[in-house]
Scaffold this motif. Sequence first.
Motif, PDB file in Angstrom:
ATOM      1  N   PRO A   1      10.575  -3.724 -39.305  1.00 47.06           N
ATOM      2  CA  PRO A   1       9.593  -2.801 -38.724  1.00 47.06           C
ATOM      3  C   PRO A   1       8.372  -2.598 -39.612  1.00 47.06           C
ATOM      4  O   PRO A   1       8.394  -2.873 -40.821  1.00 47.06           O
ATOM      5  CB  PRO A   1      10.387  -1.504 -38.572  1.00 47.06           C
ATOM      6  CG  PRO A   1      11.428  -1.578 -39.640  1.00 47.06           C
ATOM      7  CD  PRO A   1      11.799  -3.036 -39.733  1.00 47.06           C
ATOM      8  N   THR A   2       7.317  -2.097 -38.990  1.00 41.10           N
ATOM      9  CA  THR A   2       6.042  -1.906 -39.672  1.00 41.10           C
ATOM     10  C   THR A   2       6.153  -1.018 -40.905  1.00 41.10           C
ATOM     11  O   THR A   2       5.486  -1.255 -41.908  1.00 41.10           O
ATOM     12  CB  THR A   2       5.017  -1.299 -38.690  1.00 41.10           C
ATOM     13  OG1 THR A   2       4.759  -2.262 -37.662  1.00 41.10           O
ATOM     14  CG2 THR A   2       3.716  -0.967 -39.388  1.00 41.10           C
ATOM     15  N   SER A   3       6.977   0.024 -40.852  1.00 36.44           N
ATOM     16  CA  SER A   3       7.078   0.952 -41.985  1.00 36.44           C
ATOM     17  C   SER A   3       7.477   0.224 -43.262  1.00 36.44           C
ATOM     18  O   SER A   3       6.965   0.524 -44.354  1.00 36.44           O
ATOM     19  CB  SER A   3       8.091   2.056 -41.682  1.00 36.44           C
ATOM     20  OG  SER A   3       9.375   1.487 -41.406  1.00 36.44           O
ATOM     21  N   ILE A   4       8.356  -0.771 -43.138  1.00 33.67           N
ATOM     22  CA  ILE A   4       8.786  -1.544 -44.313  1.00 33.67           C
ATOM     23  C   ILE A   4       7.692  -2.523 -44.737  1.00 33.67           C
ATOM     24  O   ILE A   4       7.450  -2.727 -45.932  1.00 33.67           O
ATOM     25  CB  ILE A   4      10.098  -2.284 -44.010  1.00 33.67           C
ATOM     26  CG1 ILE A   4      11.216  -1.266 -43.770  1.00 33.67           C
ATOM     27  CG2 ILE A   4      10.470  -3.227 -45.142  1.00 33.67           C
ATOM     28  CD1 ILE A   4      12.561  -1.878 -43.433  1.00 33.67           C
ATOM     29  N   ILE A   5       7.015  -3.123 -43.762  1.00 33.92           N
ATOM     30  CA  ILE A   5       5.932  -4.064 -44.078  1.00 33.92           C
ATOM     31  C   ILE A   5       4.850  -3.366 -44.895  1.00 33.92           C
ATOM     32  O   ILE A   5       4.369  -3.894 -45.906  1.00 33.92           O
ATOM     33  CB  ILE A   5       5.313  -4.632 -42.785  1.00 33.92           C
ATOM     34  CG1 ILE A   5       6.328  -5.470 -42.020  1.00 33.92           C
ATOM     35  CG2 ILE A   5       4.085  -5.466 -43.106  1.00 33.92           C
ATOM     36  CD1 ILE A   5       5.847  -5.914 -40.658  1.00 33.92           C
TER      37      ILE A   5
ATOM     38  N   VAL B   1       0.939  -3.774 -33.637  1.00 38.64           N
ATOM     39  CA  VAL B   1       2.048  -4.442 -34.315  1.00 38.64           C
ATOM     40  C   VAL B   1       3.062  -3.414 -34.805  1.00 38.64           C
ATOM     41  O   VAL B   1       2.705  -2.448 -35.489  1.00 38.64           O
ATOM     42  CB  VAL B   1       1.536  -5.298 -35.485  1.00 38.64           C
ATOM     43  CG1 VAL B   1       2.691  -5.783 -36.354  1.00 38.64           C
ATOM     44  CG2 VAL B   1       0.762  -6.497 -34.960  1.00 38.64           C
ATOM     45  N   VAL B   2       4.335  -3.645 -34.435  1.00 34.19           N
ATOM     46  CA  VAL B   2       5.407  -2.748 -34.852  1.00 34.19           C
ATOM     47  C   VAL B   2       6.425  -3.459 -35.734  1.00 34.19           C
ATOM     48  O   VAL B   2       7.422  -2.857 -36.141  1.00 34.19           O
ATOM     49  CB  VAL B   2       6.114  -2.133 -33.626  1.00 34.19           C
ATOM     50  CG1 VAL B   2       5.179  -1.208 -32.868  1.00 34.19           C
ATOM     51  CG2 VAL B   2       6.662  -3.228 -32.704  1.00 34.19           C
ATOM     52  N   GLY B   3       6.184  -4.745 -36.043  1.00 32.37           N
ATOM     53  CA  GLY B   3       7.117  -5.443 -36.909  1.00 32.37           C
ATOM     54  C   GLY B   3       6.809  -6.919 -37.020  1.00 32.37           C
ATOM     55  O   GLY B   3       5.836  -7.416 -36.459  1.00 32.37           O
ATOM     56  N   VAL B   4       7.672  -7.634 -37.773  1.00 36.24           N
ATOM     57  CA  VAL B   4       7.554  -9.076 -37.936  1.00 36.24           C
ATOM     58  C   VAL B   4       8.910  -9.697 -37.586  1.00 36.24           C
ATOM     59  O   VAL B   4       9.956  -9.255 -38.078  1.00 36.24           O
ATOM     60  CB  VAL B   4       7.117  -9.462 -39.372  1.00 36.24           C
ATOM     61  CG1 VAL B   4       8.032  -8.870 -40.416  1.00 36.24           C
ATOM     62  CG2 VAL B   4       7.040 -10.982 -39.519  1.00 36.24           C
ATOM     63  N   ALA B   5       8.896 -10.704 -36.697  1.00 39.99           N
ATOM     64  CA  ALA B   5      10.128 -11.353 -36.256  1.00 39.99           C
ATOM     65  C   ALA B   5      10.800 -12.044 -37.443  1.00 39.99           C
ATOM     66  O   ALA B   5      10.136 -12.695 -38.246  1.00 39.99           O
ATOM     67  CB  ALA B   5       9.822 -12.364 -35.157  1.00 39.99           C
ATOM     68  N   VAL B   6      12.164 -11.927 -37.526  1.00 38.00           N
ATOM     69  CA  VAL B   6      12.824 -12.454 -38.711  1.00 38.00           C
ATOM     70  C   VAL B   6      14.079 -13.283 -38.429  1.00 38.00           C
ATOM     71  O   VAL B   6      14.351 -14.255 -39.130  1.00 38.00           O
ATOM     72  CB  VAL B   6      13.159 -11.307 -39.698  1.00 38.00           C
ATOM     73  CG1 VAL B   6      14.161 -10.346 -39.105  1.00 38.00           C
ATOM     74  CG2 VAL B   6      13.657 -11.847 -41.025  1.00 38.00           C
ATOM     75  N   ALA B   7      14.872 -12.955 -37.411  1.00 40.16           N
ATOM     76  CA  ALA B   7      16.153 -13.650 -37.259  1.00 40.16           C
ATOM     77  C   ALA B   7      16.703 -13.494 -35.847  1.00 40.16           C
ATOM     78  O   ALA B   7      16.212 -12.697 -35.055  1.00 40.16           O
ATOM     79  CB  ALA B   7      17.166 -13.122 -38.273  1.00 40.16           C
ATOM     80  N   LYS B   8      17.745 -14.272 -35.551  1.00 37.66           N
ATOM     81  CA  LYS B   8      18.497 -14.112 -34.305  1.00 37.66           C
ATOM     82  C   LYS B   8      19.975 -14.285 -34.604  1.00 37.66           C
ATOM     83  O   LYS B   8      20.365 -14.855 -35.638  1.00 37.66           O
ATOM     84  CB  LYS B   8      18.039 -15.130 -33.262  1.00 37.66           C
ATOM     85  CG  LYS B   8      18.491 -16.567 -33.534  1.00 37.66           C
ATOM     86  CD  LYS B   8      18.109 -17.476 -32.381  1.00 37.66           C
ATOM     87  CE  LYS B   8      18.575 -18.913 -32.641  1.00 37.66           C
ATOM     88  NZ  LYS B   8      18.206 -19.815 -31.517  1.00 37.66           N
ATOM     89  N   SER B   9      20.841 -13.821 -33.683  1.00 38.86           N
ATOM     90  CA  SER B   9      22.283 -14.031 -33.817  1.00 38.86           C
ATOM     91  C   SER B   9      22.800 -14.690 -32.552  1.00 38.86           C
ATOM     92  O   SER B   9      22.259 -14.496 -31.465  1.00 38.86           O
ATOM     93  CB  SER B   9      23.018 -12.705 -34.067  1.00 38.86           C
ATOM     94  OG  SER B   9      22.781 -11.804 -33.001  1.00 38.86           O
ATOM     95  N   VAL B  10      23.851 -15.495 -32.707  1.00 41.62           N
ATOM     96  CA  VAL B  10      24.473 -16.181 -31.583  1.00 41.62           C
ATOM     97  C   VAL B  10      25.990 -15.982 -31.662  1.00 41.62           C
ATOM     98  O   VAL B  10      26.535 -15.659 -32.724  1.00 41.62           O
ATOM     99  CB  VAL B  10      24.137 -17.692 -31.600  1.00 41.62           C
ATOM    100  CG1 VAL B  10      22.642 -17.915 -31.421  1.00 41.62           C
ATOM    101  CG2 VAL B  10      24.603 -18.355 -32.901  1.00 41.62           C
TER     102      VAL B  10
END
Length: 504
Positions: free
Chosen positions: A205-209, A183-192
């Motif tokens: 990213p994982t470092s912040i988690i 695991v390298v992160g957690v999904a959070v958002a998208k842009s359109v």
Amino acid sequence: MIRGISLMIGVLLGVPLVLAEEQSSNTKSSTVFIANYDKKGDFVGWGSGFFVDEGIIITNKHVIEAGTYYRIFSTAKDDSVDLTCYRDIGRSDVKINLDDDVAYMRAYVNCEHGIVQFADSDPLRGESIGIIGYPSKGSLADSMHLSISTGSVTGEIKDSWLRTDAYIHFGNSGGPVVKDGYVVGVAVAKSVNEAGEYVAGYFVPTSIIIKGLLAANNSTFGYTAQDLQRNNGYQKEPETFGTEGDPFDPIRKTEKAYNGDCQRSLGEGGESTGYGGCECKPSFHVSANGQTCEPGAEGYIDPYVKRLRKALSSSSSSSISSSVSSSTIPKTTMPDFTDYNDSDIGFTTVMSLRTLGVINGYPDGTFRPQGNINRAELMKILLEGFHSDEIKEEAHCFPDVQNEWFAKYICAGKRLGWIDGYPDGTFKPANSVNRAEGIKIIMSSLVTNRKTQEVLPRDVPEGSWFESFISKAIARGILLNERLFKPSQNLTREDAAMWIYRGL
């Protein structure tokens, strides 16, 4: 032109994602489906999450903001939502990091699941990643199957979020972002863009988690850093001790045998010597074949016999003799259970409680020792067996406890402060009791205000709601010094009988 970033709690819109092809079964089995309910109990949406430690789940803050209560579902082996395995929690079981849109949830899901492994570092621009979760696929039913989209890291935005061209959709929020199975992160958002076309996805990213986990790691949370977790991904094959074939020196993972090791090897009469192997308790003796510890010892008087004799002498049943030997458990004219005999670890305990009329078998003559015990059954055993004077003709104490056969037991338990309901106000009498709930109810039924400081099993987090009950149970000899307590595992009928017996 980018129109904005959209946060992704589940709604009933969506397009299909690329199915996962080469992701580790551990990461997928670590992923959970988080259903949100408002204060009225109405379903209001869903998101994804994943286990990072036993009982600790990562998701997004915006996934849980709309809910008051949450139902956490595990992932089945076929990668779909396991509707039979879930845990209900409330806002008090959630911690939120206001700086990074990450939420940390405390939930013991009562079935097998994985625990993800974090990568050693955040992914770099250009590296391939995958995003796992439960994105919307048009309807809720169609969305309850694990999916993965793949892509690469394309950059970084403010607040240290990373950007990706991997497709992220509503419902993916809170799901794990993986690289090579880690695991390298957690999904959070998208842009359109202005036309509503997908531009990019974003993840924390994982470092912040990890920073957030460690910040949340206080006496009420109890996260264990992954390099300290007993996880096969971080641990070498453990060294073993003991002698093969010698029940008094059983094979084990510690230099000294614990009471749990000795009971598994010798039966309920086994105990640790305290300096190496095992021996028989003073109230037991070595069997003729030298392989087990059997009840009874020369000159020993079981203190429980006095209690049994008193109970039996006051009984009006003519089928049970009140003549009790000073060194044996009283005999009963009732036949043994067809699936339980004196080779089973709890046989003496179970038959003693049966003699007292505390427990009964099934109509087919079985006891089903490894069967689950539900909340109503446990309350009946405790009240009928040991607190019958507290049984009143009470009813209507929970919305789902009206005037059924179990109402008087559950209402008495509520009046005495042994039990409370779920966040939605119900009691759920047919729900199986897990081990953490079981030890809490049993210890609450005992009169004990003694504070204790015991060495706890390693899977009992400091500050957890059940920690004090387990500590008191160990001090009182109800729980033996097991290395693992397995709080989320269902309590079996055999273990329930043994805990109750030892508490008398």
